[in-house]
Design a protein around this motif. Sequence first.
Motif, short mmCIF file in Angstrom:
data_model
loop_
_atom_site.label_atom_id
_atom_site.label_comp_id
_atom_site.label_asym_id
_atom_site.label_seq_id
_atom_site.Cartn_x
_atom_site.Cartn_y
_atom_site.Cartn_z
N PRO A 177 -42.64 -65.95 -15.37
CA PRO A 177 -41.34 -66.53 -16.07
C PRO A 177 -42.22 -67.78 -16.58
O PRO A 177 -42.08 -68.08 -17.85
CB PRO A 177 -40.27 -66.47 -15.37
N ASP A 178 -42.72 -68.51 -15.57
CA ASP A 178 -43.34 -69.87 -15.99
C ASP A 178 -44.79 -69.97 -16.43
O ASP A 178 -45.32 -71.09 -15.86
CB ASP A 178 -42.81 -70.96 -14.59
N GLN A 179 -45.19 -69.21 -16.66
CA GLN A 179 -46.51 -68.84 -17.12
C GLN A 179 -46.77 -70.10 -18.23
O GLN A 179 -46.09 -70.47 -19.10
CB GLN A 179 -47.03 -67.66 -17.57
N MET A 180 -47.88 -70.88 -17.98
CA MET A 180 -48.59 -72.01 -18.91
C MET A 180 -49.76 -71.74 -19.36
O MET A 180 -50.92 -71.37 -18.68
CB MET A 180 -48.16 -73.06 -18.08
N LYS A 181 -50.01 -71.81 -20.80
CA LYS A 181 -51.44 -71.54 -21.34
C LYS A 181 -51.88 -73.06 -21.02
O LYS A 181 -51.35 -74.21 -21.23
CB LYS A 181 -51.41 -71.30 -22.55
N LEU A 182 -53.29 -73.15 -20.70
CA LEU A 182 -54.10 -74.14 -20.62
C LEU A 182 -54.80 -74.49 -22.02
O LEU A 182 -55.54 -73.49 -22.40
CB LEU A 182 -55.08 -73.87 -19.49
N GLU A 183 -54.59 -75.55 -22.42
CA GLU A 183 -55.31 -75.93 -23.69
C GLU A 183 -56.52 -76.93 -23.60
O GLU A 183 -57.71 -76.54 -23.73
CB GLU A 183 -54.24 -76.53 -25.02
N GLN A 184 -56.31 -78.08 -23.22
CA GLN A 184 -57.12 -79.06 -22.90
C GLN A 184 -57.38 -79.11 -21.41
O GLN A 184 -56.27 -79.57 -20.77
CB GLN A 184 -56.96 -80.35 -23.51
N VAL A 185 -58.43 -78.93 -20.63
CA VAL A 185 -58.42 -78.94 -19.21
C VAL A 185 -59.72 -79.63 -18.40
O VAL A 185 -60.86 -79.51 -19.04
CB VAL A 185 -58.13 -77.51 -18.83
N SER A 237 -59.57 -75.17 -35.66
CA SER A 237 -58.41 -76.00 -35.06
C SER A 237 -58.54 -76.34 -33.54
O SER A 237 -57.65 -76.64 -32.71
CB SER A 237 -57.23 -75.65 -35.39
N ASN A 238 -59.72 -75.92 -32.98
CA ASN A 238 -60.15 -76.07 -31.58
C ASN A 238 -58.99 -75.19 -30.74
O ASN A 238 -58.60 -75.87 -29.76
CB ASN A 238 -59.93 -77.65 -31.06
N ALA A 239 -58.52 -73.87 -31.02
CA ALA A 239 -57.64 -73.30 -30.41
C ALA A 239 -58.30 -72.42 -29.21
O ALA A 239 -59.52 -72.02 -29.44
CB ALA A 239 -57.04 -72.32 -31.30
N GLY A 240 -57.84 -72.42 -28.26
CA GLY A 240 -58.38 -71.83 -27.10
C GLY A 240 -58.39 -72.83 -25.82
O GLY A 240 -57.86 -74.01 -26.01
N THR A 241 -58.94 -72.29 -24.55
CA THR A 241 -58.90 -73.25 -23.32
C THR A 241 -59.98 -73.98 -23.42
O THR A 241 -61.34 -73.37 -23.37
CB THR A 241 -58.70 -72.56 -22.16
N ILE A 242 -60.05 -75.36 -23.71
CA ILE A 242 -61.21 -76.29 -23.83
C ILE A 242 -61.47 -76.96 -22.56
O ILE A 242 -60.62 -77.69 -21.98
CB ILE A 242 -61.07 -77.20 -25.03
#
Length: 245
Positions: A177-185, A237-242
Amino acid sequence: DKNPAFPLDSLVAMTEGSIGYWLQNALQNALAERNIDKEVATIVTQVIVDAKDPAFENPTKPIGPFYSEEEAKVEIEKGKGTFKEDSNRGWRKVVPSPKPVAIKEIKTISNLVETGHIVIAGGGGGIPVIEREGKLEGVEAVIDKDFASQQLATQLNADLFVVLTGVDYVFVNYNKPDQMKLEQVTVSDLHTYIEEKQFAPGSMLPKVEAAIDFVESGEANTAIITSLENIGSLIHSNAGTIITK
């Protein structure tokens, strides 16, 4: 009568050649449709592994068909390798998955890239070979494709390494339920998540580890993990885990 089984290194070479051809053909047609004058080449790629890699003592990578326990025992007695049960689906042959050390054809690939050609290389992780007394010998193993690609990107002095997978982003607490996408890491964030066992071994973990290795191998290196469907958004637009230092 059954055909004699091909050695695994030759099977990898055959697969590299056929899938390379399909990709090459599709790319050439796509370029022609857009009137882009570029050459596409497939390189059947040998990847050097260390004969002393501990993976050779502990084969883990399942390959080939499923066997019943009885059939597997017959194969083991015939000296046909190591067989293990695969998630209650039957028994399968397992082979080592050593780390790639170097790409044998790197100069050829590099020359083609530098002259503006599109190169398809390192298919399936590459053909595993070891160096013995100055000669290359194929071995029965499967190299992780993410690590092989990372090795290729590093040796080409690339500054961007894109890993395509089934999801648009790398997630922590995946499918919870608390899943979080990583964008800039950053690399250190990822090390923390690895310690927390956030990434599944054999699926997302090697992709994340390969991305870290690439980013750490150069001053301004960036790695991106995303899906093929998301590649258009990535470009615009730089979408994805960077992943950066």
